[in-house]
Design a protein around this motif. Structure first.
Motif, PDB file in Angstrom:
ATOM      1  N   ARG A   1       0.818  -1.225   0.000  1.00 51.53           N
ATOM      2  CA  ARG A   1       0.000   0.000   0.000  1.00 51.53           C
ATOM      3  C   ARG A   1       0.848   1.270   0.000  1.00 51.53           C
ATOM      4  O   ARG A   1       0.444   2.299  -0.528  1.00 51.53           O
ATOM      5  N   LEU A   2       2.032   1.206   0.610  1.00 54.16           N
ATOM      6  CA  LEU A   2       2.868   2.399   0.712  1.00 54.16           C
ATOM      7  C   LEU A   2       3.409   2.852  -0.643  1.00 54.16           C
ATOM      8  O   LEU A   2       3.788   4.013  -0.804  1.00 54.16           O
ATOM      9  N   GLU A   3       3.437   1.950  -1.617  1.00 55.34           N
ATOM     10  CA  GLU A   3       3.939   2.312  -2.937  1.00 55.34           C
ATOM     11  C   GLU A   3       3.066   3.391  -3.585  1.00 55.34           C
ATOM     12  O   GLU A   3       3.541   4.165  -4.421  1.00 55.34           O
ATOM     13  N   GLU A   4       1.797   3.444  -3.204  1.00 57.01           N
ATOM     14  CA  GLU A   4       0.872   4.412  -3.798  1.00 57.01           C
ATOM     15  C   GLU A   4       1.241   5.853  -3.455  1.00 57.01           C
ATOM     16  O   GLU A   4       0.796   6.791  -4.121  1.00 57.01           O
ATOM     17  N   LEU A   5       2.053   6.039  -2.426  1.00 59.02           N
ATOM     18  CA  LEU A   5       2.437   7.403  -2.029  1.00 59.02           C
ATOM     19  C   LEU A   5       3.301   8.089  -3.071  1.00 59.02           C
ATOM     20  O   LEU A   5       3.403   9.315  -3.084  1.00 59.02           O
TER      21      LEU A   5
ATOM     22  N   THR B   1       2.640  -6.573   7.336  1.00 60.86           N
ATOM     23  CA  THR B   1       1.825  -7.210   6.298  1.00 60.86           C
ATOM     24  C   THR B   1       0.487  -7.710   6.838  1.00 60.86           C
ATOM     25  O   THR B   1      -0.424  -7.978   6.064  1.00 60.86           O
ATOM     26  N   GLU B   2       0.351  -7.818   8.163  1.00 60.22           N
ATOM     27  CA  GLU B   2      -0.921  -8.245   8.743  1.00 60.22           C
ATOM     28  C   GLU B   2      -2.010  -7.199   8.543  1.00 60.22           C
ATOM     29  O   GLU B   2      -3.201  -7.504   8.673  1.00 60.22           O
ATOM     30  N   LEU B   3      -1.601  -5.959   8.268  1.00 60.70           N
ATOM     31  CA  LEU B   3      -2.599  -4.920   7.996  1.00 60.70           C
ATOM     32  C   LEU B   3      -3.442  -5.291   6.780  1.00 60.70           C
ATOM     33  O   LEU B   3      -4.664  -5.164   6.788  1.00 60.70           O
ATOM     34  N   GLY B   4      -2.776  -5.738   5.708  1.00 58.71           N
ATOM     35  CA  GLY B   4      -3.492  -6.110   4.495  1.00 58.71           C
ATOM     36  C   GLY B   4      -4.497  -5.051   4.085  1.00 58.71           C
ATOM     37  O   GLY B   4      -4.189  -3.867   4.014  1.00 58.71           O
ATOM     38  N   ASP B   5      -5.734  -5.461   3.866  1.00 55.84           N
ATOM     39  CA  ASP B   5      -6.815  -4.536   3.521  1.00 55.84           C
ATOM     40  C   ASP B   5      -7.695  -4.231   4.723  1.00 55.84           C
ATOM     41  O   ASP B   5      -8.750  -3.617   4.583  1.00 55.84           O
ATOM     42  N   SER B   6      -7.277  -4.680   5.910  1.00 59.41           N
ATOM     43  CA  SER B   6      -8.183  -4.575   7.062  1.00 59.41           C
ATOM     44  C   SER B   6      -7.912  -3.374   7.952  1.00 59.41           C
ATOM     45  O   SER B   6      -8.630  -3.149   8.918  1.00 59.41           O
ATOM     46  N   GLY B   7      -6.850  -2.602   7.676  1.00 61.36           N
ATOM     47  CA  GLY B   7      -6.553  -1.472   8.548  1.00 61.36           C
ATOM     48  C   GLY B   7      -7.525  -0.322   8.374  1.00 61.36           C
ATOM     49  O   GLY B   7      -7.833   0.077   7.248  1.00 61.36           O
ATOM     50  N   ILE B   8      -8.016   0.198   9.477  1.00 64.04           N
ATOM     51  CA  ILE B   8      -8.886   1.381   9.467  1.00 64.04           C
ATOM     52  C   ILE B   8      -8.270   2.436  10.382  1.00 64.04           C
ATOM     53  O   ILE B   8      -7.971   2.163  11.546  1.00 64.04           O
TER      54      ILE B   8
ATOM     55  N   THR C   1     -10.582  -6.163  12.471  1.00 63.26           N
ATOM     56  CA  THR C   1      -9.966  -5.011  11.807  1.00 63.26           C
ATOM     57  C   THR C   1      -8.816  -4.471  12.651  1.00 63.26           C
ATOM     58  O   THR C   1      -8.900  -4.429  13.872  1.00 63.26           O
ATOM     59  N   VAL C   2      -7.752  -4.057  11.995  1.00 64.41           N
ATOM     60  CA  VAL C   2      -6.620  -3.436  12.689  1.00 64.41           C
ATOM     61  C   VAL C   2      -6.876  -1.936  12.781  1.00 64.41           C
ATOM     62  O   VAL C   2      -7.115  -1.276  11.768  1.00 64.41           O
ATOM     63  N   VAL C   3      -6.838  -1.387  13.981  1.00 61.82           N
ATOM     64  CA  VAL C   3      -7.075   0.038  14.204  1.00 61.82           C
ATOM     65  C   VAL C   3      -5.737   0.781  14.130  1.00 61.82           C
ATOM     66  O   VAL C   3      -4.809   0.488  14.882  1.00 61.82           O
ATOM     67  N   VAL C   4      -5.663   1.753  13.223  1.00 55.20           N
ATOM     68  CA  VAL C   4      -4.439   2.520  13.002  1.00 55.20           C
ATOM     69  C   VAL C   4      -4.642   3.947  13.496  1.00 55.20           C
ATOM     70  O   VAL C   4      -5.676   4.567  13.203  1.00 55.20           O
TER      71      VAL C   4
ATOM     72  N   ALA D   1      -2.036   5.951   4.317  1.00 58.67           N
ATOM     73  CA  ALA D   1      -1.600   4.960   3.333  1.00 58.67           C
ATOM     74  C   ALA D   1      -1.689   3.532   3.862  1.00 58.67           C
ATOM     75  O   ALA D   1      -1.950   2.590   3.096  1.00 58.67           O
ATOM     76  N   LEU D   2      -1.477   3.347   5.157  1.00 60.03           N
ATOM     77  CA  LEU D   2      -1.530   2.002   5.741  1.00 60.03           C
ATOM     78  C   LEU D   2      -2.956   1.516   5.968  1.00 60.03           C
ATOM     79  O   LEU D   2      -3.166   0.351   6.319  1.00 60.03           O
ATOM     80  N   SER D   3      -3.933   2.395   5.770  1.00 60.00           N
ATOM     81  CA  SER D   3      -5.331   2.081   6.083  1.00 60.00           C
ATOM     82  C   SER D   3      -6.172   2.022   4.816  1.00 60.00           C
ATOM     83  O   SER D   3      -5.926   2.733   3.851  1.00 60.00           O
TER      84      SER D   3
END
Length: 266
Positions: free
Chosen positions: A80-84, A110-117, A145-148, A223-225
């Motif tokens: 996801r960070l590549e999008e920055l 990598t555990e964040l995946g698509d679940s970080g909010i 969900t991972v809370v960021v 970016a991580l979320s």
């Protein structure tokens, strides 16, 4: 990935101020080893800092404190960070993928995946805002969900605590070295996250927080979320900057309704 490659990226991350897209572009084009050698030959103040840097000492400090340095190409690096690298500047702050990240805790990035909010908002939050942030985080954590958030007073702290209360996962993205634990009033909370969950920073151990670093840090939270929830924020809140990054990345932004008479509902 060679040790020399990793060492060069760590050295560059120590010397170059984070959040400057031109450096990540240069790393991709020239390679970190070549860029580091070039920087050390430069006669500018930045070149002088590069020549003074003891990379061995930074590596030892990172290892002794139980931190790890991850970078593009590492198994733990989140795509996801590549999008920055495609956002350009947001609110006057440059974007750009980080050169690397110092991380601490048993959880993997990598555990964040698509679940970080991301849950963000005012430092001087109201009791209503704290309650909503905590309950949202708790329910999200229960659902896996991972809370960021950013580890700050107010909404950030309420979100982290809500996730922990449900034995869920939470990530604190810091605007200083992972050894600094700022703000001091959140020391116990941040120590728990660093030990039991995941703490992330672009900055090497020993780096103090600064206003610019908080704004630069916000792009990582976004970016991580996969989405950002803003609970409370005044018109000039730093949380607006996180929202701007989320929008630049094309990620959903959600807001909690608040009293129309409250400045923190703006």
């Amino acid at each position: 990935m060679s040790d020399r490659h990793s060492r060069a990226l760590m050295a560059l991350a120590c010397v170059l101020e984070a959040g400057q897209e031109r450096w990540s572009v240069k790393v991709d084009r020239e390679g970190p080893e070549a860029l580091w050698d070039q920087l050390r030959r430069n006669e500018s103040p930045m070149g002088e800092r590069a020549r003074r840097l003891d990379v061995d000492s930074v590596e030892r400090e990172t290892a002794l404190r139980g931190f790890r340095f991850v970078h593009p190409g590492s198994p733990e690096w989140p795509p996801r960070l590549e999008e920055l690298n495609a956002t350009g500047a947001v609110s006057g702050i440059e974007g750009g993928r980080p050169l690397g990240l110092w991380v601490a805790g048993p959880m993997q990035l990598t555990e964040l995946g698509d679940s970080g909010i991301a849950i963000v908002g005012a430092r001087a939050s109201t009791a209503y805002g704290d309650t909503v942030a905590s309950e949202l985080a708790s329910e999200l954590a229960e659902a896996g969900t991972v809370v960021v958030s950013g580890g700050a007073y107010g909404i950030d702290a309420a979100a982290h605590r809500g996730a922990l209360a449900s034995d869920g996962a939470t990530v604190a993205v810091m605007a200083c070295g992972l050894d600094q634990l700022y703000p001091r009033g959140n020391d116990a909370l941040l120590r728990r996250i660093r030990t039991e969950q995941l703490m992330v920073s672009e900055y090497p151990p020993g780096t103090p927080p600064s206003r610019h670093r908080f704004l630069t840090r916000n792009r990582l939270i976004a970016a991580l979320s996969s989405a950002t929830v803003i609970v409370e924020a005044a018109a000039r809140s730093g949380a607006k900057n996180t929202v701007a990054w989320a929008q630049a990345l094309g990620r959903p932004v959600l807001a909690v309704p608040g009293p129309v008479t409250s400045a923190l509902s703006v």
